[in-house]
Design a protein around this motif. Structure first.
Motif, PDB file in Angstrom:
ATOM      1  N   LEU A  89      36.772  36.982  49.535  1.00 57.75           N
ATOM      2  CA  LEU A  89      36.596  35.684  50.161  1.00 57.75           C
ATOM      3  C   LEU A  89      37.963  34.993  50.125  1.00 57.75           C
ATOM      4  N   TRP A  90      38.495  34.668  51.296  1.00 57.51           N
ATOM      5  CA  TRP A  90      39.877  34.184  51.383  1.00 57.51           C
ATOM      6  C   TRP A  90      39.951  32.667  51.549  1.00 57.51           C
ATOM      7  N   THR A  91      40.888  32.069  50.822  1.00 57.28           N
ATOM      8  CA  THR A  91      41.186  30.642  50.966  1.00 57.28           C
ATOM      9  C   THR A  91      42.700  30.461  50.907  1.00 57.28           C
ATOM     10  N   SER A  92      43.145  29.257  51.200  1.00 56.10           N
ATOM     11  CA  SER A  92      44.561  28.911  51.033  1.00 56.10           C
ATOM     12  C   SER A  92      44.651  27.502  50.487  1.00 56.10           C
ATOM     13  N   SER A  93      45.817  27.142  50.007  1.00 59.03           N
ATOM     14  CA  SER A  93      46.009  25.799  49.456  1.00 59.03           C
ATOM     15  C   SER A  93      46.405  24.829  50.566  1.00 59.03           C
ATOM     16  N   LYS A 143      45.858  45.010  49.741  1.00 54.98           N
ATOM     17  CA  LYS A 143      45.123  43.793  50.071  1.00 54.98           C
ATOM     18  C   LYS A 143      43.637  44.021  49.802  1.00 54.98           C
ATOM     19  N   PRO A 144      42.965  43.076  49.126  1.00 55.22           N
ATOM     20  CA  PRO A 144      41.546  43.264  48.778  1.00 55.22           C
ATOM     21  C   PRO A 144      40.598  42.991  49.939  1.00 55.22           C
ATOM     22  N   SER A 174      47.956  32.357  49.752  1.00 50.47           N
ATOM     23  CA  SER A 174      46.506  32.492  49.867  1.00 50.47           C
ATOM     24  C   SER A 174      45.898  32.969  48.559  1.00 50.47           C
ATOM     25  N   THR A 175      44.590  32.794  48.466  1.00 54.92           N
ATOM     26  CA  THR A 175      43.837  33.250  47.300  1.00 54.92           C
ATOM     27  C   THR A 175      42.735  34.181  47.766  1.00 54.92           C
ATOM     28  N   ALA A 176      42.690  35.347  47.162  1.00 51.88           N
ATOM     29  CA  ALA A 176      41.615  36.315  47.418  1.00 51.88           C
ATOM     30  C   ALA A 176      40.617  36.189  46.271  1.00 51.88           C
ATOM     31  N   TRP A 177      39.434  35.684  46.593  1.00 48.68           N
ATOM     32  CA  TRP A 177      38.375  35.554  45.589  1.00 48.68           C
ATOM     33  C   TRP A 177      37.647  36.887  45.501  1.00 48.68           C
ATOM     34  N   LEU A 178      37.670  37.469  44.329  1.00 44.44           N
ATOM     35  CA  LEU A 178      37.042  38.769  44.101  1.00 44.44           C
ATOM     36  C   LEU A 178      35.587  38.614  43.679  1.00 44.44           C
ATOM     37  N   THR A 179      35.207  37.390  43.330  1.00 40.32           N
ATOM     38  CA  THR A 179      33.829  37.001  43.065  1.00 40.32           C
ATOM     39  C   THR A 179      33.628  35.630  43.685  1.00 40.32           C
ATOM     40  N   VAL A 180      32.407  35.236  43.934  1.00 38.45           N
ATOM     41  CA  VAL A 180      32.158  33.887  44.464  1.00 38.45           C
ATOM     42  C   VAL A 180      32.579  32.874  43.405  1.00 38.45           C
ATOM     43  N   PRO A 181      33.398  31.884  43.759  1.00 40.06           N
ATOM     44  CA  PRO A 181      33.892  30.919  42.777  1.00 40.06           C
ATOM     45  C   PRO A 181      32.758  30.188  42.061  1.00 40.06           C
ATOM     46  N   PRO A 182      32.885  29.937  40.771  1.00 41.46           N
ATOM     47  CA  PRO A 182      31.846  29.190  40.054  1.00 41.46           C
ATOM     48  C   PRO A 182      31.685  27.778  40.613  1.00 41.46           C
ATOM     49  N   GLY A 183      30.459  27.396  40.880  1.00 42.79           N
ATOM     50  CA  GLY A 183      30.191  26.057  41.425  1.00 42.79           C
ATOM     51  C   GLY A 183      30.699  25.870  42.837  1.00 42.79           C
ATOM     52  N   GLU A 234      36.492  49.974  48.531  1.00 44.89           N
ATOM     53  CA  GLU A 234      37.299  50.881  47.716  1.00 44.89           C
ATOM     54  C   GLU A 234      38.588  51.215  48.470  1.00 44.89           C
ATOM     55  N   PRO A 235      39.719  51.370  47.767  1.00 40.16           N
ATOM     56  CA  PRO A 235      40.991  51.658  48.451  1.00 40.16           C
ATOM     57  C   PRO A 235      40.932  52.869  49.372  1.00 40.16           C
ATOM     58  N   GLU A 236      40.171  53.878  48.993  1.00 39.72           N
ATOM     59  CA  GLU A 236      40.108  55.095  49.798  1.00 39.72           C
ATOM     60  C   GLU A 236      39.440  54.870  51.157  1.00 39.72           C
ATOM     61  N   ASP A 237      38.700  53.766  51.290  1.00 38.06           N
ATOM     62  CA  ASP A 237      38.039  53.478  52.558  1.00 38.06           C
ATOM     63  C   ASP A 237      39.053  53.247  53.678  1.00 38.06           C
TER      64      ASP A 237
END
Length: 237
Positions: free
Chosen positions: A111-115, A106-107, A221-230, A96-99
């Protein structure tokens, strides 16, 4: 709002002595210059933007490059690059942002990735030594079912401000940023493109009468807010 994006200003300054160099380097080399300019933009000298550039020729050349080639990649390119100690995917648990006061830009917990750049280098490769801090993390390819992903792309400052406006998080320091858990109810991931990094990073703006700034991403970069499908991690090579 800052009169000029600080990272773009720093990038232009790198080519002021020889504007033609902008056209002579490839996309991977230009992206490296963007990353290095991001470090310069974090200095006191550049943080507020402002002023006019000494050379409009440099600016026009850079903007032309940012609207072509690798920099125009849409969506989330598949596969993505993922640095990890082992080929297992973490559980996504967004804070949570208040944490963390003022860190809602920034989330944390995503789960972080990049191209991958055209030469096969991960866009995050220059930031990895600083984050890893001596620990050994390998780079994997993250494959996923791209047609099932709902993604939001920050390709401009306005894209970021729209995200703040749609999913506001009001922090106790008087700022407004993004409530990422709410974003996760609509989107699987948020990608900051290289172009979005240049035009948005460090720019001071205002939404709903409160200050906001996108900071600390440092890379395409890409911030995955859920585990990517597949999702599946595969060793490179």
């Amino acid at each position: 709002m800052s009169r000029f994006p600080p990272l773009l200003r720093a990038l232009c300054e790198r080519f002021e002595d020889d504007p033609s160099e902008v056209d002579s380097i490839d996309d991977a080399e230009l992206y490296a210059e963007i990353v290095f300019s991001g470090s310069a933009a974090n200095s006191d000298r550049c943080e507020d933007g402002g002023g006019e550039l000494a050379s409009s020729d440099v600016l026009s050349r850079i903007e032309s490059r940012l609207n072509s080639g690798w920099f125009e990649l849409g969506g989330i390119p598949n596969p993505q690059a993922r640095y990890a100690v082992a080929p297992e995917l973490q559980v996504v648990d967004l804070w949570e942002p208040e944490d963390w006061l003022g860190m809602a830009a920034k989330p944390h917990g995503a789960l972080w990735t990049s191209s991958f750049l055209p030469d096969g280098t991960p866009a995050w490769s220059w930031g990895e030594p600083k984050v890893a801090r001596g620990s050994k993390r390998n780079c994997y390819e993250l494959h996923f079912r791209a047609d099932e992903v709902e993604a939001y792309t920050i390709d401009s400052l306005q894209d970021y401000l729209d995200l703040v406006r749609e999913f506001p998080a009001f922090t106790s320091d008087g700022k407004i940023n993004v409530r990422w858990r709410s974003v996760a109810e609509v989107f699987d991931a948020v990608r900051l493109s290289a172009r979005g990094l240049v035009y948005s990073s460090g720019v001071k703006a205002e939404v709903k009468g409160r200050p906001t700034v996108l900071h600390a991403w440092e890379s395409e970069s890409t911030a995955w807010l859920t585990v990517p499908p597949g999702a599946a991690l595969r060793a490179i090579g």
